[in-house]
Motif scaffolding. Structure first.
Motif, PDB file in Angstrom:
ATOM      1  N   PRO A 110       0.844  -1.200   0.000  1.00  0.00           N
ATOM      2  CA  PRO A 110       0.000   0.000   0.000  1.00  0.00           C
ATOM      3  C   PRO A 110       0.881   1.252   0.000  1.00  0.00           C
ATOM      4  CG  PRO A 110      -0.682  -1.551   1.698  1.00  0.00           C
ATOM      5  CD  PRO A 110       0.577  -2.075   1.129  1.00  0.00           C
ATOM      6  N   GLY A 111       0.490   2.242  -0.801  1.00  0.00           N
ATOM      7  CA  GLY A 111       1.301   3.453  -0.950  1.00  0.00           C
ATOM      8  C   GLY A 111       1.639   4.116   0.374  1.00  0.00           C
ATOM      9  N   ILE A 112       0.670   4.196   1.261  1.00  0.00           N
ATOM     10  CA  ILE A 112       0.863   4.916   2.518  1.00  0.00           C
ATOM     11  C   ILE A 112       1.915   4.228   3.385  1.00  0.00           C
ATOM     12  CG2 ILE A 112      -1.089   3.712   3.639  1.00  0.00           C
ATOM     13  CD1 ILE A 112      -0.556   7.323   4.307  1.00  0.00           C
ATOM     14  N   ILE A 113       1.902   2.885   3.364  1.00  0.00           N
ATOM     15  CA  ILE A 113       2.874   2.114   4.158  1.00  0.00           C
ATOM     16  C   ILE A 113       4.283   2.393   3.635  1.00  0.00           C
ATOM     17  CG2 ILE A 113       3.613  -0.190   4.882  1.00  0.00           C
ATOM     18  CD1 ILE A 113       0.881   0.247   5.908  1.00  0.00           C
ATOM     19  N   ALA A 115       5.278   4.800   1.817  1.00  0.00           N
ATOM     20  CA  ALA A 115       5.630   6.218   1.958  1.00  0.00           C
ATOM     21  C   ALA A 115       6.176   6.507   3.359  1.00  0.00           C
ATOM     22  CB  ALA A 115       4.413   7.090   1.683  1.00  0.00           C
ATOM     23  N   ILE A 116       5.495   6.004   4.369  1.00  0.00           N
ATOM     24  CA  ILE A 116       5.965   6.231   5.743  1.00  0.00           C
ATOM     25  C   ILE A 116       7.318   5.560   5.961  1.00  0.00           C
ATOM     26  CG2 ILE A 116       5.485   5.725   8.184  1.00  0.00           C
ATOM     27  CD1 ILE A 116       2.492   5.972   7.455  1.00  0.00           C
ATOM     28  N   ARG A 119      10.002   7.488   4.261  1.00  0.00           N
ATOM     29  CA  ARG A 119      10.244   8.747   4.970  1.00  0.00           C
ATOM     30  C   ARG A 119      11.197   8.528   6.151  1.00  0.00           C
ATOM     31  NH1 ARG A 119       8.259  14.379   5.461  1.00  0.00           N
ATOM     32  NH2 ARG A 119       9.475  15.009   7.274  1.00  0.00           N
ATOM     33  N   ASP A 202       1.551  10.528  -8.686  1.00  0.00           N
ATOM     34  CA  ASP A 202       1.659  10.068  -7.302  1.00  0.00           C
ATOM     35  C   ASP A 202       1.445  11.208  -6.309  1.00  0.00           C
ATOM     36  OD1 ASP A 202       2.670   7.964  -5.306  1.00  0.00           O
ATOM     37  OD2 ASP A 202       3.879   9.747  -4.894  1.00  0.00           O
ATOM     38  N   VAL A 204       0.709  10.300  -2.502  1.00  0.00           N
ATOM     39  CA  VAL A 204       1.099   9.890  -1.155  1.00  0.00           C
ATOM     40  C   VAL A 204       2.612   9.985  -0.950  1.00  0.00           C
ATOM     41  CG1 VAL A 204       0.948   8.041   0.543  1.00  0.00           C
ATOM     42  CG2 VAL A 204      -0.902   8.392  -1.082  1.00  0.00           C
ATOM     43  N   ARG A 205       3.390   9.359  -1.860  1.00  0.00           N
ATOM     44  CA  ARG A 205       4.840   9.363  -1.684  1.00  0.00           C
ATOM     45  C   ARG A 205       5.402  10.788  -1.772  1.00  0.00           C
ATOM     46  NH1 ARG A 205       3.276   5.110  -4.195  1.00  0.00           N
ATOM     47  NH2 ARG A 205       3.813   3.056  -3.419  1.00  0.00           N
ATOM     48  N   PHE A 208       4.665  12.713   1.483  1.00  0.00           N
ATOM     49  CA  PHE A 208       5.453  12.328   2.642  1.00  0.00           C
ATOM     50  C   PHE A 208       6.932  12.631   2.473  1.00  0.00           C
ATOM     51  CE2 PHE A 208       1.678  10.278   3.972  1.00  0.00           C
ATOM     52  CZ  PHE A 208       1.816  10.025   5.327  1.00  0.00           C
TER      53      PHE A 208
END
Lengths: 257, 357
Positions: A110-113, A115-116, A119, A202, A204-205, A208
């Motif tokens: 998942p993008g959010i995972i 991305a975090i 980061r 993109d 999300v990435r 972040f």
């Protein structure tokens, strides 16, 4: 299939097409509206918002920034992805399946995972949020795509092509650059366009990993918070046309035998 | 480049427990057209790939002239290959394809161009220089592949079933062409095929392979007239295989019993002993036929089952009084003299080969 079921199928199909295209058409239409507020009724049409977009220097620099990131991450992804594809489809080594899994994993995370994770990782490495971090983030996301497309293409290359090159005196490097790479090119161009679009699109990435300078989706998002104006629709329409053309071109190139 | 003698010494190739090629010893004279003939999986392609350097033999050595090239990779071996699918580079024109090997040999641009033009003319491909392979017919592609392999002037040319992709009519034409190209260039050609007719038409020497071994080597005529094993007899041409028992030896001839009929023949390999079961081989066209009983102690009578007219020749399916069948081929003019129901035949000893295995 009876006439009856065929009729129902056709209706379902057209309902789906409408569902897909009405929002897009509305968005494009609103970009031509001669008023500050988005919504009906439309009294008259104008190109005013497109003029605003072209004259908006900040917006142009955001475009350029997004574009630079897309190009850089695509070039990196193609180099790494092609190398991985060659390795995975030709070399024999232990743990090949693990390497394959690790390379393709970012495509399904998942993008959010990711991305975090990126980061946190980039900060431990000492890479400040900003262009470099975004480029690297997009590259990680794009490599699996290039690898998979490259492997598929390599599988269809007759073994005899490389053997013939060797037979005529080519070493591995020459046969890669003169025989295998040209064979891969259509697939890589297609994959490259796809990577550029993914990077360009993109949120999300970029959100972040980005610094103070926003990419285009991040910029549009920040504009939305201060209030919608048809200028957003004009920007979106331009992006829509560019990406649609590039996407169709990529699809054609990748399907070509 | 001068032609070199090619030698394989004790070559074996194993893939795990599967033995693809077993203890092959072979010397090929310069300028010969040699064919490796055998059914699929007999090891002929593996042998060719060992010669080309694409496979390393498990044991044994490969010599090119006096040089041991066993561990030399294909790109540094002075041997070129024509692949089964031609393997023309699809993104290059014919001219670029032919020039590829020359460029890698470090020839100057002028030398390369001159050689490419010379080969295009030699292969009757002038005017196709700037075409892509996909724009050519099967026969033309085959000639481009041949030109590309000949361009660097290899000491040996390897051909891996290069006619397999052509249709039957074109194939016949290309066989003759290939033979004449071989003669005009004077190169050693080593050709792999499973088609016995192809092998007989083109080769100076044929090596029949079976299960990783060379069963028999010889000129096409030799193999056809004097097969040394059942495999060779049945693989090459049409044949009658008669199961006989050995009655005795009479001078150089072996006397056989074929279901009560006495036959005589030569045994060129091995020495049969009385009582032994052997195979006797005779080609359908080597059986002598008569309409009436001839003056010969070896004559016997056959019942005709079928008469098949094939144009210039006629084939008979006939049966002995004990029910053993024979296939006989005659010139159609001669066949007219034979009756419809019965005929007399003589199996002349010089045409009957006796096989112990």
């Amino acid at each position: 299939m009876t006439r009856h079921t065929r009729l129902i199928m056709q209706m379902v199909y057209w309902a789906f097409v409408l569902y897909l295209f009405i929002p897009l058409s509305l968005m494009v239409l609103m970009g031509f509206k001669d008023s500050k507020f988005i919504g009906f009724p439309i009294k008259s049409l104008t190109l005013h918002w497109y003029k605003v977009v072209i004259q908006d220097l900040e917006l142009m620099s955001v475009f350029a920034y997004s574009f630079t990131i897309a190009i850089s991450s695509t070039v990196l992804a193609i180099i790494i992805g092609t190398w991985a594809a060659m390795l995975l489809s030709q070399a024999k080594f232990k743990g090949k399946i693990i390497v394959f899994a690790l390379i393709t994993l970012p495509a399904v995370l998942p993008g959010i995972i990711s991305a975090i994770a990126l980061r946190i990782y980039s900060q431990t490495l000492g890479i400040e949020p900003g262009m470099t971090a975004v480029i690297l983030g997009h590259t990680v996301h794009n490599v699996p795509f290039v690898t998979l497309v490259g492997m598929a293409r390599l599988n269809s290359q007759p073994m005899s092509h490389v053997e013939a090159a060797q037979d005529l005196g080519a070493d591995n490097v020459i046969s890669f650059f003169r025989i295998t790479l040209p064979y891969l090119t259509p697939a890589l161009v297609g994959a490259g366009i796809f990577c550029m679009l993914t990077s360009f699109d993109d949120f999300v990435r970029s959100f972040f990993l980005g610094g103070y300078e926003p990419t285009l989706p991040v910029y549009i998002f920040s504009q939305l918070r201060t209030g919608m104006s048809p200028e957003i629709n004009a920007i979106s329409s331009v992006v829509l046309v560019i990406t649609a053309v590039m996407g169709l071109a990529a699809e054609r190139l990748m399907r070509r035998k | 480049m001068k032609n070199a003698t090619v030698s394989l010494v004790d070559i074996s190739k194993k893939y795990g427990s599967f033995v693809a090629v077993e203890k092959i010893n072979l010397t090929i004279q310069p300028g010969d057209f040699v064919t490796l003939l055998g059914p699929s999986g007999c090891g002929k392609s593996t042998t060719l790939r060992i010669l080309g350097g694409f496979e390393t033999p498990t044991t044994g050595q490969v010599f090119l002239g006096d040089d041991d090239v066993t561990n030399i990779p294909p790109n540094r071996r002075n041997v070129n290959m024509v692949f089964q699918d031609y393997a023309l580079f699809p993104h290059m024109t014919c001219g670029r394809n032919i020039a590829f090997g020359l460029e890698l040999k470090g020839k100057t641009k002028a030398e390369t161009e001159a050689r490419v033009d010379e080969l295009l003319e030699f292969m009757q491909l002038t005017g196709f220089k700037d075409r892509k392979p996909e724009e050519l017919s099967g026969g033309q592609r085959q000639r481009v592949a041949l030109a590309r392999a000949l361009a660097p002037d290899p000491s040996v040319l390897l051909l891996d079933e290069p006619l397999g992709a052509l249709d039957a009519k074109l194939r016949k034409q290309v066989q003759i062409e290939l033979k004449s190209i071989q003669k005009r260039t004077g190169k050693t050609f080593i050709f792999v095929t499973h088609d016995q007719e192809e092998a007989l038409t083109m080769s100076d020497r044929v090596l029949v392979m079976n299960k990783g071994r060379i069963e028999q080597a010889g000129s096409p005529k030799d193999l056809y007239s004097h097969p040394e094993s059942r495999f060779v007899a049945e693989f090459i041409g049409e044949t009658n295989m008669l199961e006989c028992g050995v009655k005795g030896i009479d001078g150089k001839q072996v006397v056989l019993d074929w279901f009560g009929t006495e036959l005589r023949g030569d045994c060129r390999k091995g020495s049969p002993t009385p009582g032994q079961k052997v195979g006797a081989v005779i080609r359908p066209e080597n059986i002598t036929c008569y309409s009436n009983k001839p003056e010969s102690s070896l004559a016997f009578e056959l019942n005709i089952d079928q008469r098949i007219f094939k144009g210039s020749s006629t084939t008979f399916e006939a049966r002995s009084s004990k029910g053993q069948s024979l296939t006989i081929t005659l010139d159609s003019i001669r066949a007219d003299e034979i009756g419809t129901e019965k005929m007399w035949v003589v199996l002349k000893p010089e045409y009957l080969s006796i096989l112990l295995n």
